[in-house]
Each structure stands twice: as structure tokens, then as C-alpha cells.
Write a protein that holds these residues in place. Structure first.
Motif, PDB file in Angstrom:
ATOM      1  N   UNK A  68      14.532   5.108   2.864  1.00 26.51           N
ATOM      2  CA  UNK A  68      15.131   4.808   4.156  1.00 26.51           C
ATOM      3  C   UNK A  68      15.776   3.432   4.082  1.00 26.51           C
ATOM      4  N   UNK A  69      16.904   3.297   4.765  1.00 28.40           N
ATOM      5  CA  UNK A  69      17.604   2.002   4.710  1.00 28.40           C
ATOM      6  C   UNK A  69      16.743   0.871   5.261  1.00 28.40           C
ATOM      7  N   UNK A  70      15.812   1.215   6.164  1.00 28.29           N
ATOM      8  CA  UNK A  70      14.965   0.165   6.735  1.00 28.29           C
ATOM      9  C   UNK A  70      13.775  -0.176   5.848  1.00 28.29           C
ATOM     10  N   UNK A  71      13.611   0.571   4.755  1.00 22.68           N
ATOM     11  CA  UNK A  71      12.515   0.256   3.837  1.00 22.68           C
ATOM     12  C   UNK A  71      12.842  -1.041   3.109  1.00 22.68           C
ATOM     13  N   UNK A  72      11.994  -2.040   3.332  1.00 24.13           N
ATOM     14  CA  UNK A  72      12.271  -3.336   2.709  1.00 24.13           C
ATOM     15  C   UNK A  72      11.632  -3.436   1.335  1.00 24.13           C
ATOM     16  N   UNK A  73      10.453  -2.838   1.218  1.00 21.19           N
ATOM     17  CA  UNK A  73       9.737  -2.898  -0.047  1.00 21.19           C
ATOM     18  C   UNK A  73       8.814  -1.688  -0.105  1.00 21.19           C
ATOM     19  N   UNK A  74       8.404  -1.331  -1.308  1.00 22.75           N
ATOM     20  CA  UNK A  74       7.647  -0.097  -1.478  1.00 22.75           C
ATOM     21  C   UNK A  74       6.342  -0.117  -0.698  1.00 22.75           C
ATOM     22  N   UNK A  75       5.742  -1.290  -0.554  1.00 29.84           N
ATOM     23  CA  UNK A  75       4.448  -1.318   0.131  1.00 29.84           C
ATOM     24  C   UNK A  75       4.587  -1.231   1.648  1.00 29.84           C
ATOM     25  N   UNK A  76       5.824  -1.297   2.155  1.00 29.89           N
ATOM     26  CA  UNK A  76       5.996  -1.130   3.607  1.00 29.89           C
ATOM     27  C   UNK A  76       7.225  -0.276   3.884  1.00 29.89           C
ATOM     28  N   UNK A 100       7.564  11.701  -2.440  1.00 33.21           N
ATOM     29  CA  UNK A 100       6.448  10.791  -2.735  1.00 33.21           C
ATOM     30  C   UNK A 100       5.975  10.169  -1.422  1.00 33.21           C
ATOM     31  N   UNK A 101       4.640  10.185  -1.246  1.00 32.66           N
ATOM     32  CA  UNK A 101       4.045   9.518  -0.079  1.00 32.66           C
ATOM     33  C   UNK A 101       3.374   8.234  -0.564  1.00 32.66           C
ATOM     34  N   UNK A 102       3.589   7.161   0.155  1.00 38.99           N
ATOM     35  CA  UNK A 102       2.946   5.887  -0.213  1.00 38.99           C
ATOM     36  C   UNK A 102       2.367   5.276   1.057  1.00 38.99           C
ATOM     37  N   UNK A 116     -11.916  -2.234   1.050  1.00 37.70           N
ATOM     38  CA  UNK A 116     -10.783  -3.077   0.724  1.00 37.70           C
ATOM     39  C   UNK A 116      -9.542  -2.201   0.643  1.00 37.70           C
ATOM     40  N   UNK A 117      -8.396  -2.802   0.994  1.00 38.94           N
ATOM     41  CA  UNK A 117      -7.177  -1.998   1.072  1.00 38.94           C
ATOM     42  C   UNK A 117      -6.495  -1.885  -0.279  1.00 38.94           C
ATOM     43  N   UNK A 118      -6.122  -0.652  -0.637  1.00 42.18           N
ATOM     44  CA  UNK A 118      -5.286  -0.489  -1.819  1.00 42.18           C
ATOM     45  C   UNK A 118      -4.099   0.387  -1.467  1.00 42.18           C
ATOM     46  N   UNK A 119      -3.202   0.516  -2.432  1.00 42.03           N
ATOM     47  CA  UNK A 119      -1.981   1.279  -2.217  1.00 42.03           C
ATOM     48  C   UNK A 119      -2.167   2.659  -2.827  1.00 42.03           C
ATOM     49  N   UNK A 120      -2.011   3.693  -2.005  1.00 36.55           N
ATOM     50  CA  UNK A 120      -2.232   5.055  -2.486  1.00 36.55           C
ATOM     51  C   UNK A 120      -0.891   5.778  -2.589  1.00 36.55           C
ATOM     52  N   UNK A 121      -0.657   6.357  -3.757  1.00 40.38           N
ATOM     53  CA  UNK A 121       0.555   7.142  -3.970  1.00 40.38           C
ATOM     54  C   UNK A 121       0.176   8.612  -4.002  1.00 40.38           C
ATOM     55  N   UNK A 122       0.948   9.406  -3.288  1.00 40.25           N
ATOM     56  CA  UNK A 122       0.710  10.842  -3.341  1.00 40.25           C
ATOM     57  C   UNK A 122       1.974  11.566  -3.769  1.00 40.25           C
ATOM     58  N   UNK A 123       1.908  12.297  -4.870  1.00 42.01           N
ATOM     59  CA  UNK A 123       3.072  13.086  -5.302  1.00 42.01           C
ATOM     60  C   UNK A 123       2.585  14.205  -6.212  1.00 42.01           C
ATOM     61  N   UNK A 217       8.068   9.008   2.019  1.00 43.84           N
ATOM     62  CA  UNK A 217       8.408   7.587   1.879  1.00 43.84           C
ATOM     63  C   UNK A 217       9.445   7.336   0.796  1.00 43.84           C
ATOM     64  N   UNK A 218       9.429   8.214  -0.190  1.00 41.95           N
ATOM     65  CA  UNK A 218      10.320   8.015  -1.335  1.00 41.95           C
ATOM     66  C   UNK A 218      10.688   9.390  -1.862  1.00 41.95           C
ATOM     67  N   UNK A 219      11.945   9.541  -2.226  1.00 38.38           N
ATOM     68  CA  UNK A 219      12.354  10.781  -2.866  1.00 38.38           C
ATOM     69  C   UNK A 219      12.919  10.456  -4.228  1.00 38.38           C
ATOM     70  N   UNK A 220      12.477  11.204  -5.230  1.00 40.71           N
ATOM     71  CA  UNK A 220      12.958  10.919  -6.585  1.00 40.71           C
ATOM     72  C   UNK A 220      13.707  12.136  -7.090  1.00 40.71           C
ATOM     73  N   UNK A 221      14.899  11.900  -7.578  1.00 39.31           N
ATOM     74  CA  UNK A 221      15.764  13.004  -8.002  1.00 39.31           C
ATOM     75  C   UNK A 221      15.967  12.963  -9.506  1.00 39.31           C
ATOM     76  N   UNK A 222      15.795  14.133 -10.123  1.00 42.93           N
ATOM     77  CA  UNK A 222      16.037  14.267 -11.561  1.00 42.93           C
ATOM     78  C   UNK A 222      17.274  15.110 -11.745  1.00 42.93           C
ATOM     79  N   UNK A 223      18.190  14.626 -12.533  1.00 45.72           N
ATOM     80  CA  UNK A 223      19.441  15.349 -12.753  1.00 45.72           C
ATOM     81  C   UNK A 223      19.324  16.159 -14.036  1.00 45.72           C
ATOM     82  N   UNK A 224      20.192  17.176 -14.140  1.00 44.93           N
ATOM     83  CA  UNK A 224      20.223  17.966 -15.374  1.00 44.93           C
ATOM     84  C   UNK A 224      20.726  17.074 -16.501  1.00 44.93           C
TER      85      UNK A 224
END
Ligand SMILES: Nc1ncnc2c1ncn2[C@@H]1O[C@H](COP(=O)(O)OP(=O)(O)OP(=O)(O)O)[C@@H](O)[C@H]1O
Ligand SMILES: [Mg+2]
Lengths: 389, 226
Positions: A68-76, A100-102, A116-123, A217-224
């Protein structure tokens, strides 16, 4: 007198004058040392901040990254619609699009039960998103319900996970949701996240029931293979929602970096610290040189009476400032190296002391001393040999 | 040709209402090898005359030829170059306090080209020996007595074999015996080197070393002291 000879003799005189007054020399050395250590620490923290902050994006693999254009950094992040990934398939080159969910999650230390807080990635663990053998070996196990893998380089406050894992099956809670730790990987903490964990997209949504599967939160695209990334990027940027940024891997890393450099006050704070260190050092060195010249004014006037040209005296002050730079820098470097090791132990973030950094800081300190010397030099004008009689 | 030739030299400090004439048409000629003593009441302009001749002060009225160089209206660089042919002895020793006697004397030689560090130390060592300080080569000024410091200063002024020595009350801070000794050392060495000396003093006890004595009163040379 040739300039080389004049320079040599002037620096020898400067050395003799400086070493004659040991207490002053020591004070000057402390001043430069102080500036040195301050600059080393500030630049060290800054560099390790930047290095730690891009560890996660660097570990990722993919051709194009949607945020998203408003995403400033991966952790937020600011989430966006998963539909956008489907629309990306309008481009025939797109082979795969991974959501990807973060999110930040409360981790319960399995040893002492503190949270304690950590960063969880889901994909989808079946994709190759994160590099590293340890991550890919664990992907089968992540397909099972309520499992995750834990970043072994996370801060120790999260618990001795690897050790406990080697002894028996390990269960803990994340956001009060019971999970099994099925493996470890290595990325390391950043200034934003003290630790990391990875789970599957499905598990992620179970851990965060309030998160809508629709919003990613994040989309990752793989090209042929053989596709042109830049044309694909241009196409997607035009076709997808205008709230989205379509970035190459390098651009995503740069964006993460620029958040910390430009938007977050930390970049400014470290820069500010460097400037303060240099200014304080400059004032101290100036004071020392100025008093030194004032105390030696008679001697400089005498030298002028002996027939020494003015430029020779400026050489004396100039080389005195070089000497101060060097004798302050060497102990400053040694002390900084020790403090770097100490900080690594406290921060769990590597602080490398590379040759590049050493040279950069030496140049800064040298510049600082030379500027002080050049300002102090003006005082030489008041050395008048006619006043000697 | 005289080594120092001063004609109708006038010099004043300050401008406007604060203007003060220190020298009013001074005429003076000194031949090579001469030892001349200049004396006169306080404020008569002796130091001023010495600093103009030595290229330490720029003057603009009259004519001052030193070693064939016109000093009136001369550039700073010309005056700096001239100073390298002149040895100064001040009332205070004015040694560099961070340097040893030997290093202080060497400072007068480091300006000369073609001398190695070894040569400089050798020449300076010999000069210190001839002023009687061979045991004090490696002492710094604060380890020396007043007389010893002034001897180092004499050695420094002579070591580069200058054509002229300008000395301003070199004995003022010394007792009688030390003063006599230093002036006689100066005279002996100057004679050996054929150096011209212009020496300002209030000290009538040393008038006898001079070939000639001059009296300066209120910015004018009025004859010889009686
Ligand atoms: N730097 C100066 N600025 C203004 N006036 C000066 C300065 N130096 C000397 N004068 C004045 O010029 C005059 C000549 O001074 P000078 O120092 O030449 O005298 P002097 O003969 O050396 O005296 P003394 O025997 O006391 O050393 C004096 O009236 C003095 O007040
Ligand atoms: Mg005087």
C-alpha cells in the motif's frame, strides 16, 4: 626553504611544543578522543540500524513487491485487498502471486512465561519467499495447524527456544493462542522488531482472528523465466489500484531504508549526534590551539624576527592540528572498537567496524582538527616581532 | 659602502591627534665590522630606530639602506628576507621554552638551505661552546640561569653568521658581571666573523666595547655621550 623541508621542520616544532606541555596535550587528546568515540558510536548505531532494518527485505525473494502506498515500513504496514493479486494475472508473464500477512504479536517466553512483542509473518510456506535452507526445510511442518518457526537470532528475552526445542516438543502461546514451535531460522532482530517468527497464512489468520483474510500486507509476484521485470512493473503499476506501489526487490529495500533515513527521527538523531560530536571536538581543539598560540605568541614573534615567513608559522599550527587529530584518533578507535563489542552484546545487532568506516571517521576527525587549526591560525597575525623589543 | 645608511629618517606612531613623532630626521652610517653603541634617555626613540633598521617595522619617510636594500616602503617579503641576515638580541632572552639550548640555536640555522640536521647541530654546538655553554646543550630554558639564557640568545643571533647584530639592552636583565661577560663574548665573536653591531644600552659600564657611541635624544642624534 623548500615547502617539504618547511613542512617537516614545522611539524617537528609543533610536536616539540605540544609535547612540552603534557597536560594540555592530554586535554586535547581527550577532546579529540571524545569526538571520535561519539562519531564512531553514532555512525555505528546508524549503520547497524540500517543493516538490521533491511535484513528481512533482503532475505526475501521475488520479482515484484506490492505494498500500500501508505505503508511506510514493513513493521507498520497498511493492508490492501487481496483481489489486487488476482488482477495481476492480467499480465501473462505473472507466474505466481503470493499474499503475505505481517503483524506484531505477543509471544510468551516458553521458559519464564513473560510476554514480548515480535514480528509474525504469515505466508504460504510452499513458496520460495524467504531465502535460507532452514526456512525451506521447515515448510512441510508449517502446513500443520498452529505451528510456527522461530527466529533463533531474536533477542534472548524470548526464551532459549532452540535449546528447549532440542530437548522436547515445544509449545507456547502467541497472542494467547497455543502454537507449537516446529523449527528455527536465522534473520535477526531489527530496531523495530526484537524478534521474528514465521507461520503459514492459515495459521496466521487463526492467531489473529480479527484480521480479515481479504486484507493482506504484502504481495509478492513471481514472473515467468525470461520476463522483463521493468515492463511488468510498469504494466502492473498502471493496471492495479492506484493506492498500490509496485516495487522491484531493490526498490523495496531502498524504500525500507529511506523510511529510517528520512521519515523516522532516528536517522536525524544519529546524524545530529555526529554533528554534535564534531562540533564539540572542534570547539575543544580550537580552544586548545588558540590558547597554545596565545601562550606562544612571543615565540612566534621571535621566529618572525629570526626571518621565518608567516606561512611557516601557519604550517606549525596546521601540523599541530594534524598531530592532535592522530593522537586523539588512535585511542578513540581502540575505545570505540571495545564499545562496539559491548553494544553488540547488549543490542544483539551486529556492529561491524569496517575499514571504510574507520577511514571515513578519520577523515571527519582530520577535517574537524584542520578547521579548528585554520580558525585558530588567525591569531598568528598578532605575533608582531617589533613588539619584542 | 656602509652596511647601514640612514638618511633623514622620520617615524611617528599613531595618526591624527594621537600622532607621536618618535624619530625626527635621523642620520646614521655604520661601516662593516663596526661596533656602535646607541644610548639616550627613555622614550628617545632608540628601540624604534632599531626595529626600522632590522625590518621589523615599516617606515615611509627618508631613506634606510641596510646591506644595500632600501627599507623605506619595502614589501613585507623584502623585510622578512633581510631579517635572515640580521641577528637580534632582545632584552629578554626570548628563547622557545619547549626547545633545548641546542634546538633553540638550530632554529636560526633551519632557515638556511644546504645544511643537514647533522651540520646544524655541529655548528650550533660549537657556537654554544664558544659562549661557554658546552655543558648545557640539552637543557631547556627553564633549567638555565638568566645569564645562561642570554648566552644562548647570543649564540642564536650569531650562529647563522649574520652581517649585522642588532641588540636592544641585552644586559638590562643581568647583573654587572654577567652583563660584562656577555658583551665581551659578543664582541669577540663579532670580530671573528666581521659582524657589524648596533647595540642599544643604558648601561654606561659597557660603553668601552664600542668603536663609537651615539646619543639619541628626542628622536634626533645629538652627538656622542659624555
Ligand atoms: N608601539 C608604540 N605605539 C605608540 N607609541 C610608541 C610605541 N612604541 C614606542 N612609542 C613611543 O615612541 C617613542 C619612542 O619609543 P622607543 O620605544 O623607541 O623609546 P626608547 O628610546 O627605546 O625608550 P627606552 O629606553 O625606554 O626603551 C616613545 O615616546 C614611546 O612612547
Ligand atoms: Mg627601548
Amino acid at each position: 626553504m623548500s615547502p617539504v623541508k618547511a613542512f617537516f621542520l614545522a611539524s617537528r616544532l609543533a610536536w616539540r611544543q605540544l609535547t612540552h606541555e603534557k597536560a594540555n596535550l592530554f586535554a586535547a587528546m581527550l577532546g579529540v578522543l571524545f569526538a571520535c568515540v561519539l562519531v564512531f558510536m553514532q555512525l555505528g548505531f546508524k549503520d547497524s540500524l540500517y543493516a538490521s532494518i533491511i535484513k528481512l527485505p533482503v532475505a526475501m525473494e521475488g520479482d515484484l513487491f506490492l505494498m500500500h502506498k501508505q505503508t511506510e515500513a514493513i513493521w507498520r504496514t497498511v493492508s490492501f485487498s487481496r483481489q489486487q493479486l488476482k488482477r495481476a494475472f492480467a499480465l501473462p508473464e505473472v507466474e505466481k502471486a503470493v499474499p503475505v500477512y505481517i503483524w506484531m504479536a505477543q509471544w510468551k517466553n516458553p521458559d519464564n512465561k513473560t510476554k514480548r512483542t515480535l514480528q509474525l509473518l504469515g505466508y504460504d510456506p510452499d513458496t520460495k519467499l524467504l531465502k535460507g535452507k532452514d526456512i525451506r526445510e521447515n515448510k512441510k511442518r508449517l502446513l500443520m495447524q498452529d505451528t510456527l518457526i522461530f527466529d533463533n537470532l531474536s533477542r534472548p528475552e524470548f526464551g532459549p527456544v532452540e535449546k528447549m526445542l532440542s530437548e522436547q516438543r515445544l509449545f507456547t502461546e502467541i497472542n494467547d493462542h497455543k502454537v507449537e514451535v516446529v523449527g528455527t531460522f536465522k534473520i535477526g532482530p531489527s530496531f523495530a522488531a526484537d524478534g521474528n517468527a514465521i507461520t503459514s497464512a492459515l495459521n496466521f489468520l487463526r492467531i489473529f482472528p480479527e484480521r480479515l483474510p481479504e486484507r493482506i500486507d504484502l504481495g509478492v509476484i513471481y514472473l515467468k523465466p525470461g520476463s522483463n521485470i521493468l515492463t511488468a512493473q510498469a504494466f502492473l503499476q498502471r493496471r492495479l489500484d492506484e493506492d498500490l506501489n509496485v516495487m522491484t526487490h531493490d526498490e523495496m529495500i531502498a524504500a525500507e531504508m529511506s523510511y529510517w533515513q528520512d521519515n523516522a527521527p532516528v536517522g536525524f538523531i544519529f546524524g545530529f549526534g555526529v554533528v554534535i560530536g564534531l562540533v564539540v571536538g572542534m570547539v575543544i581543539v580550537y580552544q586548545i590551539l588558540f590558547t597554545d598560540i596565545t601562550n606562544h605568541l612571543n615565540e612566534y614573534a621571535t621566529l618572525k624576527a629570526l626571518g621565518y615567513p608567516h606561512y611557516y608559522l601557519t604550517f606549525v599550527v596546521f601540523t599541530a592540528s594534524l598531530i592532535l587529530a592522530i593522537i586523539g584518533f588512535v585511542p578513540g578507535l581502540i575505545l570505540s572498537a571495545a564499545l562496539y563489542r559491548l553494544s553488540e552484546g547488549v543490542l544483539y545487532i551486529p556492529m561491524p567496524l569496517g575499514l571504510g568506516k574507520i577511514l571515513t571517521i578519520f577523515c571527519l576527525i582530520l577535517g574537524m582538527c584542520i578547521i579548528s587549526g585554520s580558525i585558530a591560525m588567525k591569531k598568528l597575525k598578532s605575533a608582531n616581532p617589533a613588539d619584542m623589543f | 659602502m656602509p652596511v647601514i645608511s640612514v638618511k633623514n629618517l622620520s617615524f611617528s606612531y599613531g595618526t591624527g591627534a594621537l600622532k607621536r613623532d618618535a624619530l625626527k630626521g635621523v642620520d646614521l652610517e655604520i661601516e662593516k665590522g663596526e661596533i656602535v653603541i646607541l644610548t639616550g634617555p627613555s622614550g628617545s626613540g632608540k628601540t624604534t630606530l632599531l626595529t626600522v633598521i632590522g625590518g621589523l617595522r615599516a617606515a615611509f619617510d627618508g631613506s634606510v639602506e641596510v646591506l644595500g636594500q632600501q627599507m623605506i616602503g619595502a614589501e613585507e617579503s623584502t623585510r622578512v628576507a633581510l631579517r635572515q641576515h640580521i641577528g637580534f638580541i632582545f632584552q629578554q632572552h626570548n628563547l622557545l621554552k619547549s626547545l633545548t639550548s641546542l634546538q633553540n640555536v638550530c632554529m636560526a640555522l633551519e632557515l638556511r638551505d644546504g645544511l643537514s640536521e647533522y651540520d646544524r647541530q655541529k655548528v650550533a654546538g660549537e657556537m654554544l661552546k664558544s659562549v661557554g655553554l658546552s655543558d648545557f646543550l640539552h637543557k631547556k630554558p627553564d633549567q638555565l640561569s638568566g645569564g645562561q639564557k642570554q648566552r644562548v640568545s647570543v649564540a642564536r643571533s650569531l650562529v647563522a653568521r649574520p652581517d649585522i647584530i642588532l641588540a636592544d639592552e641585552p644586559t638590562a636583565s643581568l647583573d654587572k658581571q654577567n652583563g660584562q661577560e656577555i658583551v665581551h663574548i659578543l664582541k669577540r665573536l663579532a670580530r671573528e666573523q666581521g659582524t657589524t653591531i648596533l647595540l642599544v644600552t643604558h648601561d654606561y659600564r659597557i660603553l668601552d666595547v664600542a668603536d663609537r657611541s651615539l646619543l639619541l635624544e628626542d628622536g634626533e642624534i645629538t652627538g656622542t655621550p659624555t
